[in-house]
Design a protein around this motif. Structure first.
Motif, PDB file in Angstrom:
ATOM      1  N   UNK C  25      48.493 -27.914  34.633  1.00  0.00           N
ATOM      2  CA  UNK C  25      49.923 -27.727  35.318  1.00  0.00           C
ATOM      3  C   UNK C  25      49.600 -26.411  36.131  1.00  0.00           C
ATOM      4  N   UNK C  26      49.965 -26.823  37.577  1.00  0.00           N
ATOM      5  CA  UNK C  26      49.442 -25.820  38.610  1.00  0.00           C
ATOM      6  C   UNK C  26      49.985 -24.433  38.589  1.00  0.00           C
ATOM      7  N   UNK C  27      51.172 -24.509  37.944  1.00  0.00           N
ATOM      8  CA  UNK C  27      51.938 -23.148  37.771  1.00  0.00           C
ATOM      9  C   UNK C  27      50.971 -22.331  36.577  1.00  0.00           C
ATOM     10  N   UNK C  28      50.823 -22.918  35.740  1.00  0.00           N
ATOM     11  CA  UNK C  28      50.022 -22.112  34.662  1.00  0.00           C
ATOM     12  C   UNK C  28      48.692 -21.655  35.136  1.00  0.00           C
ATOM     13  N   UNK C  29      48.278 -22.575  36.091  1.00  0.00           N
ATOM     14  CA  UNK C  29      46.842 -22.036  36.684  1.00  0.00           C
ATOM     15  C   UNK C  29      47.189 -20.763  37.552  1.00  0.00           C
ATOM     16  N   UNK C  30      48.220 -20.859  38.148  1.00  0.00           N
ATOM     17  CA  UNK C  30      48.571 -19.871  39.206  1.00  0.00           C
ATOM     18  C   UNK C  30      48.714 -18.476  38.241  1.00  0.00           C
ATOM     19  N   UNK C  31      49.241 -18.597  37.104  1.00  0.00           N
ATOM     20  CA  UNK C  31      49.563 -17.491  36.230  1.00  0.00           C
ATOM     21  C   UNK C  31      48.424 -16.725  35.846  1.00  0.00           C
ATOM     22  N   UNK C  32      47.288 -17.758  35.187  1.00  0.00           N
ATOM     23  CA  UNK C  32      46.025 -17.363  35.051  1.00  0.00           C
ATOM     24  C   UNK C  32      45.384 -16.577  36.077  1.00  0.00           C
ATOM     25  N   UNK C  33      45.540 -17.115  37.329  1.00  0.00           N
ATOM     26  CA  UNK C  33      44.772 -16.678  38.330  1.00  0.00           C
ATOM     27  C   UNK C  33      45.349 -15.151  38.843  1.00  0.00           C
ATOM     28  N   UNK C  34      46.770 -15.111  38.483  1.00  0.00           N
ATOM     29  CA  UNK C  34      47.250 -13.924  38.896  1.00  0.00           C
ATOM     30  C   UNK C  34      46.665 -12.737  37.889  1.00  0.00           C
ATOM     31  N   UNK C  35      46.586 -13.416  36.553  1.00  0.00           N
ATOM     32  CA  UNK C  35      45.954 -12.377  35.590  1.00  0.00           C
ATOM     33  C   UNK C  35      44.610 -11.986  36.103  1.00  0.00           C
ATOM     34  N   UNK C  36      43.731 -12.873  36.499  1.00  0.00           N
ATOM     35  CA  UNK C  36      42.454 -12.417  36.798  1.00  0.00           C
ATOM     36  C   UNK C  36      42.245 -11.721  37.993  1.00  0.00           C
ATOM     37  N   UNK C  37      43.304 -11.793  39.024  1.00  0.00           N
ATOM     38  CA  UNK C  37      43.493 -10.623  40.255  1.00  0.00           C
ATOM     39  C   UNK C  37      43.862  -9.337  39.653  1.00  0.00           C
ATOM     40  N   UNK C  38      44.605  -9.215  38.505  1.00  0.00           N
ATOM     41  CA  UNK C  38      44.932  -7.981  37.950  1.00  0.00           C
ATOM     42  C   UNK C  38      43.727  -7.273  37.417  1.00  0.00           C
ATOM     43  N   UNK C  39      42.922  -8.066  36.594  1.00  0.00           N
ATOM     44  CA  UNK C  39      41.701  -7.542  36.124  1.00  0.00           C
ATOM     45  C   UNK C  39      40.793  -7.128  37.116  1.00  0.00           C
ATOM     46  N   UNK C  40      40.511  -7.855  38.449  1.00  0.00           N
ATOM     47  CA  UNK C  40      39.936  -7.526  39.584  1.00  0.00           C
ATOM     48  C   UNK C  40      40.381  -6.252  40.067  1.00  0.00           C
ATOM     49  N   UNK C  41      41.736  -6.055  39.882  1.00  0.00           N
ATOM     50  CA  UNK C  41      42.306  -4.884  40.680  1.00  0.00           C
ATOM     51  C   UNK C  41      41.976  -3.755  39.933  1.00  0.00           C
ATOM     52  N   UNK C  42      41.966  -3.711  38.475  1.00  0.00           N
ATOM     53  CA  UNK C  42      41.762  -2.690  37.692  1.00  0.00           C
ATOM     54  C   UNK C  42      40.101  -2.575  37.901  1.00  0.00           C
ATOM     55  N   UNK C  43      39.316  -3.456  37.991  1.00  0.00           N
ATOM     56  CA  UNK C  43      38.018  -3.162  38.190  1.00  0.00           C
ATOM     57  C   UNK C  43      37.830  -2.155  39.582  1.00  0.00           C
ATOM     58  N   UNK C  44      38.350  -2.553  40.412  1.00  0.00           N
ATOM     59  CA  UNK C  44      38.271  -1.881  41.782  1.00  0.00           C
ATOM     60  C   UNK C  44      38.833  -0.257  41.302  1.00  0.00           C
ATOM     61  N   UNK C  45      39.821  -0.251  40.679  1.00  0.00           N
ATOM     62  CA  UNK C  45      40.361   0.974  40.524  1.00  0.00           C
ATOM     63  C   UNK C  45      39.318   1.977  39.623  1.00  0.00           C
ATOM     64  N   UNK C  46      38.654   1.244  38.761  1.00  0.00           N
ATOM     65  CA  UNK C  46      37.310   1.703  37.908  1.00  0.00           C
ATOM     66  C   UNK C  46      36.324   2.205  38.702  1.00  0.00           C
ATOM     67  N   UNK C  47      36.249   1.636  39.767  1.00  0.00           N
ATOM     68  CA  UNK C  47      34.942   1.704  40.653  1.00  0.00           C
ATOM     69  C   UNK C  47      35.234   3.070  41.628  1.00  0.00           C
ATOM     70  N   UNK C  48      36.643   3.285  41.591  1.00  0.00           N
ATOM     71  CA  UNK C  48      36.700   4.567  42.630  1.00  0.00           C
ATOM     72  C   UNK C  48      37.273   3.946  43.985  1.00  0.00           C
ATOM     73  N   UNK C  49      38.152   2.712  43.861  1.00  0.00           N
ATOM     74  CA  UNK C  49      38.820   2.109  45.245  1.00  0.00           C
ATOM     75  C   UNK C  49      39.959   1.850  44.807  1.00  0.00           C
ATOM     76  N   UNK C  50      40.964   3.020  44.706  1.00  0.00           N
ATOM     77  CA  UNK C  50      42.349   2.470  44.307  1.00  0.00           C
ATOM     78  C   UNK C  50      43.347   1.857  45.485  1.00  0.00           C
ATOM     79  N   UNK C  51      42.690   2.204  46.641  1.00  0.00           N
ATOM     80  CA  UNK C  51      43.345   1.298  47.742  1.00  0.00           C
ATOM     81  C   UNK C  51      43.190  -0.135  47.550  1.00  0.00           C
TER      82      UNK C  51
END
Ligand code: SF4
Ligand code: SF4
Lengths: 176, 331, 173
Positions: C25-51
């Motif tokens: 289901x493509x909508x479900x894929x999108x939700x998982x992808x958004x989830x993964x983007x969040x994880x990536x964003x947190x990684x960036x924050x962790x590595x000192x790049x809040x922007x």
């Protein structure tokens, strides 16, 4: 320029709504306060009696035919003296739209409107009113009209021969 | 008491307070809106429950809680259940970065009156407001109803269109304040609020947040007389309540954002900062209600034209002008 | 501590992305992808790049994925017609709930930590000012080239949309 007209047209309503906020409200707080109902208000229907105290309705079905939502039903029958009346007469007020067309159709002015509008009910079956509930003991808005005085019953007895009945009008006579 | 325990307790207290105040405020904003709209239409509004109808929000909550929680047969069940929560949570989270008063001194500690003073507060706000689309869209899609779907599609395109000009209207603010932190932005407005420094940005931001809050004249996602109730057509009970409360929390959030970015936040003479902040936010909320009582709904193509052909170029121009002005002033 | 969070976030990102490409289901894929983007964003924050973290959320999760969602909604794939309708409902959603919960936990932990002062991943902390300075000084040329490309794309899209619209409107009438 047009844009000034547009800007003015956008600003002006704001002023109007703001001014309205400080004007007195027009709401009638219903159960405590009551609206003044006009004498010609079209509310609940009644079946009136003629000045002699007899039922006016002759069960002619005209009201039922005129009703746009078909909420009037009745069964016609005849009395000993040939006078027609409704054996039962039923109005479903959950269907009635209070248009008053039935009162206009009625030749005997039996069915009339009143100012009563409080018909709300928890049981929908109770909004179906029977003849006993509809029939009232007065003449409604036409206190002098008596259909049978004009028309006569004229089925068993000849025209104008029933007790208390006027002679039929001679249509060829010029005298009133 | 150990240091960290005190700090944690303070944070928890702040969170609880903000949460409680926000929810109560949202509930009473509903009442205020109904009252004010009523007065504008020459009727008194709700006045039956309690004195002046003050218990109306309570009655509404009881009503919503006792209604049937209906899920359509062909709906995507989990998404359907998730979406209202998403809408409410994204609205609530934004308040974490709003500074609602000058720092207090409690127990010898300097307590900043903001739940979490991020140094990228502006971006946090923009990020969450762009995520707010999901609650609405997923709810509309998962309902499997044409009205809900149409409402969701409309809302989606409206929100992303106006988010652009909203973000661009904030760029001059960041340029003037030289910081992304909301606290610094408020501090930078100690003399003159940015609404006077840059009225164009103020106007663009104001219009964009009205569009962002999905209210009249931009209430196309839930246009009652075209789409029943738009994206939340199929919702009932407390799930609908969450969408509803989320909308009003969003209103308060956007009002406080307008206050922080353009009206000088808690800055003001005589009164304490938190009072000034509340007054300004409530005034903005009143303005929102006033707009709702006054203007009719836009047509959909007018909405898109206005967003893309007027607001967006204007806000881009404004960014350039502000930059040029700042450079010129620096010499 | 930071290292553990790093690994947890990394696992979340990988698992969520894997789920995203295996959903029907493509909508479900999108939700998982958004989830993964969040994880990536947190990684960036962790590595000192809040922007960059904020932009990850605003641009990818908030704009691009929303556009994807928009297109999928236009495709008339109603949730009732999805292929895996008989599949176990709660089981299907368990992963996203777990991933989401883990993400929220990590976020809370992260907010307690100071990204610049943590022990194991003490990298460079890029404040928005530094970031902008580097971007517009050292990489000014690259930025210009990219923005010109975007301009061309915008002009092209405008042209295509305009010409197509006219022809079609004329053709139908
Ligand atoms: S008022 Fe109108 S609707 Fe009601 S019974 Fe008479 S004709 Fe029918
Ligand atoms: S109420 Fe009037 S119209 Fe109706 S059946 Fe009786 S007489 Fe005829």
């Amino acid at each position: 320029m047009n844009i000034w007209r547009d800007i003015k047209g956008t600003i002006q309503p704001f002023w109007i709504t703001l001014r309205n906020m400080f004007r007195p409200t027009v709401t009638i707080q219903y159960p405590e306060q009551r609206a003044e109902i006009s004498p010609r208000y079209r509310g609940r229907l009644i079946l009136t009696r003629d000045p002699d105290g007899q039922e006016r309705c002759v069960a002619c079905h005209l009201c039922s035919a005129a009703c746009p939502v078909d909420c009037i039903s009745m069964q016609a029958t005849e009395g000993e003296d040939g006078r027609r009346y409704a054996a039962w007469f039923r109005i479903n007020f959950s269907r009635c739209i209070f248009c008053g067309l039935c009162t206009e159709a009625c030749p005997t002015l039996a069915i009339q409107v009143t100012g009563d509008f409080e018909l709300a009910n928890r049981n929908p079956l109770e909004t179906v009113w029977e003849k006993e509930e509809l029939l009232v003991d007065h003449c409604g808005q036409e206190p002098d009209y008596n259909f049978y005085r004009h028309a006569g019953i004229g089925v068993v007895a000849g025209r104008g021969e029933n007790p208390g009945e006027d002679k039929p009008v001679d249509v060829r006579d010029l005298m009133p | 008491m150990p240091e960290w325990l005190l700090i944690t307790l303070l944070i928890l207290a702040k969170l609880g307070l903000v949460f409680f105040v926000l929810l109560t405020l949202a509930a009473y904003l509903v009442l205020a809106e109904r009252k004010i709209l009523g007065r504008m239409q020459l009727r008194p509004g709700p006045n039956r429950v309690g004195p002046f109808g003050l218990m109306q929000p309570l009655a509404d909550v009881i009503k919503l809680l006792t209604k049937e929680d209906f899920i359509p047969d062909q709906a995507d069940k989990w998404l359907f259940m998730l979406a209202p929560g998403l809408a409410a949570v994204t609205a609530l989270l934004t308040f974490a970065v709003v500074p609602f008063g000058p720092p207090l001194t409690l127990f010898g500690h300097e307590v900043p009156l903001v739940v979490c003073d991020l140094n990228i507060g502006v971006l946090f706000f923009l990020g969450l407001s762009s995520l707010a689309v999901y609650g609405m869209t997923l709810g509309g899609w998962a309902s499997n109803s044409k009205y809900a779907l149409l409402g969701a599609i409309r809302g989606l395109s409206q929100l992303i269109s106006y988010e652009l000009s909203m973000g661009l209207a904030l760029v001059p603010v960041v340029m003037l304040a030289r910081s992304f932190s909301l606290n610094d932005i408020v501090m930078a407005q100690a003399d003159v609020p940015f609404a006077l420094v840059n009225p164009l940005a103020f106007l663009i931001f104001l219009i964009s947040i009205v569009a962002e809050s999905k209210r009249i004249p931009f209430d196309l996602p839930e246009a009652e007389n075209e789409l029943v109730a738009g994206f939340h057509t199929e919702y009932s009970g407390m799930r609908f309540g969450l969408f509803f409360v989320g909308e009003y929390i969003n209103l308060i959030i956007l009002g406080s954002m307008l206050t922080v970015f353009f009206l000088g936040g808690w800055m003001g003479p005589f009164l304490p900062g938190i009072v000034w902040f509340s007054i300004k936010v409530l005034l903005v909320c009143f303005f929102f209600i006033w707009v709702r009582g006054t203007l009719p709904r836009l047509r959909y193509d007018q909405l898109m034209h206005f967003g893309w052909k007027i607001l967006l170029p204007l806000s881009l121009l404004n960014v350039i002008l502000t930059g040029a002005f700042l450079l010129w002033r620096q010499g | 501590m930071a290292t553990y969070i790093f690994y947890i976030l990394g696992i979340i990102a990988v698992v969520a992305t894997a789920m995203a490409i295996t959903r029907r289901n493509p909508v479900h894929s999108i939700i998982y992808l958004v989830n993964s983007f969040f994880a990536l964003a947190m990684l960036f924050y962790l590595l000192g790049a809040p922007l960059v973290a904020a932009w990850e959320v605003i641009i990818y999760a908030g704009a691009i994925m929303v556009l994807f969602l928009f297109i999928i909604m236009m495709l008339e794939l109603s949730p009732g017609e999805r292929a895996d309708r008989q599949g176990p409902g709660p089981l299907q959603w368990l992963p996203v709930l777990l991933l989401g919960a883990a993400l929220i936990g990590c976020t809370l932990l992260l907010l307690k930590l100071d990204p610049a002062g943590s022990q194991n991943i003490p990298t460079w902390y890029a404040s928005p000012r530094d970031f902008g300075y580097v971007l517009f000084h050292e990489y000014a040329l690259a930025i210009e080239i990219v923005s010109f490309q975007l301009l061309f794309a915008a002009v092209g899209a405008f042209y295509v949309g305009r010409a197509g619209g006219r022809k079609e409107a004329g053709g139908i009438k």
